[in-house]
Each structure stands twice: as C-alpha cells, then as structure tokens.
Design an enzyme around this catalytic site. Sequence first.
Site, PDB file in Angstrom:
ATOM      1  N   GLU A   1      -3.114  31.853  33.308  1.00 40.22           N
ATOM      2  CA  GLU A   1      -2.953  32.535  34.596  1.00 40.22           C
ATOM      3  C   GLU A   1      -1.554  32.226  35.157  1.00 40.22           C
ATOM      4  O   GLU A   1      -0.879  31.310  34.706  1.00 40.22           O
ATOM      5  CB  GLU A   1      -3.996  32.029  35.606  1.00 40.22           C
ATOM      6  CG  GLU A   1      -5.440  32.210  35.163  1.00 40.22           C
ATOM      7  CD  GLU A   1      -6.474  31.759  36.193  1.00 40.22           C
ATOM      8  OE1 GLU A   1      -7.412  32.508  36.432  1.00 40.22           O
ATOM      9  OE2 GLU A   1      -6.344  30.650  36.747  1.00 40.22           O
TER      10      GLU A   1
ATOM     11  N   ASP B   1      -3.737  30.342  45.383  1.00 38.05           N
ATOM     12  CA  ASP B   1      -2.366  30.367  44.854  1.00 38.05           C
ATOM     13  C   ASP B   1      -1.284  30.797  45.854  1.00 38.05           C
ATOM     14  O   ASP B   1      -1.483  31.770  46.585  1.00 38.05           O
ATOM     15  CB  ASP B   1      -2.266  31.368  43.696  1.00 38.05           C
ATOM     16  CG  ASP B   1      -3.431  31.322  42.741  1.00 38.05           C
ATOM     17  OD1 ASP B   1      -4.222  30.377  42.811  1.00 38.05           O
ATOM     18  OD2 ASP B   1      -3.533  32.242  41.918  1.00 38.05           O
TER      19      ASP B   1
HETATM   20  C1  FRU Z   1      -5.511  31.434  39.839  1.00 39.13           C
HETATM   21  C2  FRU Z   1      -6.235  32.749  40.022  1.00 39.13           C
HETATM   22  C3  FRU Z   1      -5.386  33.904  39.555  1.00 39.13           C
HETATM   23  C4  FRU Z   1      -5.936  35.055  40.357  1.00 39.13           C
HETATM   24  C5  FRU Z   1      -6.272  34.394  41.669  1.00 39.13           C
HETATM   25  C6  FRU Z   1      -7.469  34.977  42.351  1.00 39.13           C
HETATM   26  O1  FRU Z   1      -5.928  30.425  40.668  1.00 39.13           O
HETATM   27  O2  FRU Z   1      -7.467  32.716  39.338  1.00 39.13           O
HETATM   28  O3  FRU Z   1      -5.407  34.111  38.167  1.00 39.13           O
HETATM   29  O4  FRU Z   1      -5.000  36.085  40.512  1.00 39.13           O
HETATM   30  O5  FRU Z   1      -6.507  33.033  41.387  1.00 39.13           O
HETATM   31  O6  FRU Z   1      -7.626  34.452  43.633  1.00 39.13           O
END
Ligand code: FRU
Length: 517
Positions: A254, A72
């Site tokens: 998320e 992300d």
């Molecule tokens: C989304 C996610 C988030 C988390 C991160 C962990 O892709 O699962 O919810 O903070 O990636 O790398």
Amino acid sequence: MFGIFKVSKTNELRSISQYIQNMNAMKSQIVFLVILLFFSSCQQKKSSSNQTSYESFRPQYHFTPATGWMNDPNGMVYYEGEYHLFYQHYPDSTVWGPMHWGHAVSTDMVHWEHLPIALYPDSLGFIFSGSAVIDWKNTSGLGTLQTPPMVAIYTYHDPEGERTGRIDFQTQGIAYSVDKGRTWTKYEHNPVLPNPGIRDFRDPKVSWNEVSNQWVMTLAVKDHIEFYGSPDLKKWSKLSDFGNAIGAHGGVWECPDLFPLKDSRGSARWVLLVSMNPGGPQGGSATQYFIGDFDGKNFIPQDSKTRWIDYGADNYAGVTWSDIPASDGRRLFMGWMSNWQYANLVPTQAWRSATTLPREVTLEKKDSEYELNFKPIAEIEKIQGDAKTVSGSAILDHPLSLITFDVTENAFVVTLANEGKEYITVSFQQGILSFDRRNSGIIDFSDVFPAVHKMDLGDIHVKKVSLYLDLSSVEIFINDGERVMTEIIFPTKPYDQVKLEKENPQMNISTITSTLK
Ligand code: FRU
C-alpha cells in the site's frame, strides 16, 4: 432534557385514560433517567479509575484531527508558504468508515491549522489515499499558467462494488483547486485510471519526471508496484511493474512513494517506499524501502535486501511532501502513527490517531550500498526549552519531551515513568535495543499492544540516542536517524520521571521538558 418532566396539573387532564397514559410516559421517562444515571456513573467511575477524559492523550506537538477518525497522511504538498496535509478521515466517528480527505495547513510542519474537509465521498466511492501536486505548467488545463492548479490524485473505493463481490471496485480519480487548496472540484471525467480486474489497486503517488518528461504515478497493486505515465494527469498508460519477487511480502502492498535523493557528495539515487500490512517487523503494518535507479520507466533496485524505514510498531503509510522548493532542498516525510492491529481500539475519545514527527530523509552510503536516515526536522527545535543534565534519576516539573544522550558503553536502561506505576523502558544490551511498553499505561484494549519490541543495532555503531516523548507516543532516533523506532503509549498521567541505569558514571543524559510554544 429536564423540560420534558413538567407534570401536567390534574385539572388540565381531559380524561382518566389520558392521565394513565401520561403517568406511563412519565414512568418510562423516569426508568430511562435512572438507567442513564447508572450508565453515566459507571462511565465516570471507569474514567476516574483510569484518570482519563475526552481530551486525554492529545499530543502536544504531533498533528491530530480535531475530532473523529484519521489514518494515512495524504496529498502532502507545499505551495506558497504553506505545507498542506490532507489525511484519511471519517468525521462522523472515531473508527474507520467512509473515507474523506481531511485538511490542515502549517507554515512550519509543527503548528497546524485545521481547514474544512477537502474531499467528500461521492457516487464513485470513498476517497482513499493518494497524493497532490502543483501542475506548474498547467498540463492538465485545470488552472492557468498564472494560477497553476493544485491537483489531488486519489483512489476511489466503491463500497457497493466490494459488497456485491466485484473485484474492480478501486479506481483512480483526480480533483483540483485553484485557491490554495481551500475549495476543490472533482474532474468531470473520473475515473482517470480504471481498474484492470485487481482487488487491491490503490494509493497513487504522482510526481513530474524530468527524465521522461511526463507525470509518473506509482501505484500499489496487491503484491507489487505498477508505474504509469501521463502527459496531463488525465490520460494514463502503464510503464512497468516492480516487486512481486523482491522485498517483504507478509501482507498487501500500500501507499508507495518514489523520489530521487542525493547523498552528501551529490551522488543521486531513486528511493521507493512501500507500506505493507500485515507482516511488519513488530507485527501488523510497517514500511519497507528500496534504493536503486529509475530511468523514467523502470525501477532497478541496488540489491535484494529488505530494509525498513522504522523498526517500531507505529509508523505506517508515510510518504514525502511534493513540491518542496529547490531552495529548501529537503525530502520531508511524515507517517501515520498507528498500526492496523489496534488503530480502531486505542483509548482516545475525541479523536483517533496522530501523525509521526515530520522527518528529513537523507541518503547515506554504507560500504558499497545506500541506506536512508530519517531525522526529526530542524523546525522541532523551535518548541524545545532549556536542557537539564541528569546523571542518575530525576523528577521534573513538567512532562518530559526530549531525552538525549551520548552512548559511552554497551549497556544501559532508561526508564520514563509517572507518579503512578506506569513506565516505559528503553534498554540496550548486546547490540539489541528493546522498547518495553507492557507497563506504559492503558494497554488492555488489544492483546498485542503490551509488548517488548526489539531492534537489532549490531551492524551500526551506536553513539547517540534521542527519545522524543509526547503525551501518547515516543519516537526513538539512533545516531540522529540512522535507525528509528516509533511507538504509541497511553499513560494516564504524563511521564515526568527519568532514570538512567548504566555502569559508566560519565554517561549523563540531557532532558528537555515540554514547552510547546
Ligand atoms: C493504508 C490504507 C490504504 C487505503 C487507506 C484506506 O492504511 O489501507 O491502502 O487507501 O488506508 O483508508
């Protein structure tokens, strides 16, 4: 390595046993070398048959980490002429692992400069996704009014807590920088928001709310959103919940985002983006959005329809930049160009994953309701060369980078291919746009990757199609962003051939070859 093969002279051997020992050591070194040569020749064969190398597929005009894993985008914030991009990063491998915040800056969101890692895991856990703001009024006291702190608000994910079966292993922490994001200090009283006993409690997106005159945190909590308020980014109290009975619920929620947006007539609404994995329109990860009102405490949606920011397989966890100056006024978005279904398996070697093109989000009124449009930022034009018009098919000197055309009939097929047998097609028929990546290049790393993805355009009038092609992605914009489809691909050679099949001889396409400047 070859230095260790120097054979000792017999007269230097002190004893027969030492001689035998040395011979044995040498034999095992030779066996080791033979095995190594065998594997490296297999490796070479493998890569020469695929014609790929360590740097193959590196995008020309999309952001990638220099090396290692990325997911992300995090903490995107603008400050003193720089767009900051932090990102979920594991520097020691090209698969997901203990998360850090990688860091890069840009003055145009197109050319990026890599900076040292901003946040490392610590005793409270890995550094998961979150946001960054400029605390202009120094409400946190972590900077001064002259030098307002850049404050990052992120999730701590405690792997030890998870391993031992606890459910409260995700909490929220903050860190700050007073030197334009170059160095960071973690707040000494972290976590600032403890876990109330919910496994999925993460990805805080924070902004200053003018209505309630406080910071508002939008947090993804398993199957819904929770809003929290704070006067100083350090003390947080719950404001409200939204969403457990509305929207798509095929997976965990998320990476949310909440922001106000005005339409072209100045009418304002609030937008809530919510990423979800799995359960997206093409399977796996995707991002839905809600439009409504936010009174500083509660979010009230305009309706209960499910809307997606992108109908492709590869745009996830995207959020918008904080603190874009009012003189610019745009709402700027960028996502992670992959899908958790195969993100860890894609055939890149030096790094894994890229971001989407940065996109400008606009609010459009359709009948009595609002929708979002996502169009590539204007800065992208800086890297485009001269256009050529193609009526049927053509081979171009350089890799293609942008293909646009006005749609004057209800059916067409565009094929982009390389000199091998690798190609993608974008076709339109009976109101359905189909993207076929079954023959796009390397596809065998995942069963679900080779597929035809469809987007129903029956409810809109398709006038223009733009395909932004990079060395491992294609982003399809309908009517400059009314609908979008983002897809990754791994052709072993760049596509340089284009073919348009249509009935109407007047329908031409304009092609622009790759010219990153
Ligand atoms: C989304 C996610 C988030 C988390 C991160 C962990 O892709 O699962 O919810 O903070 O990636 O790398």
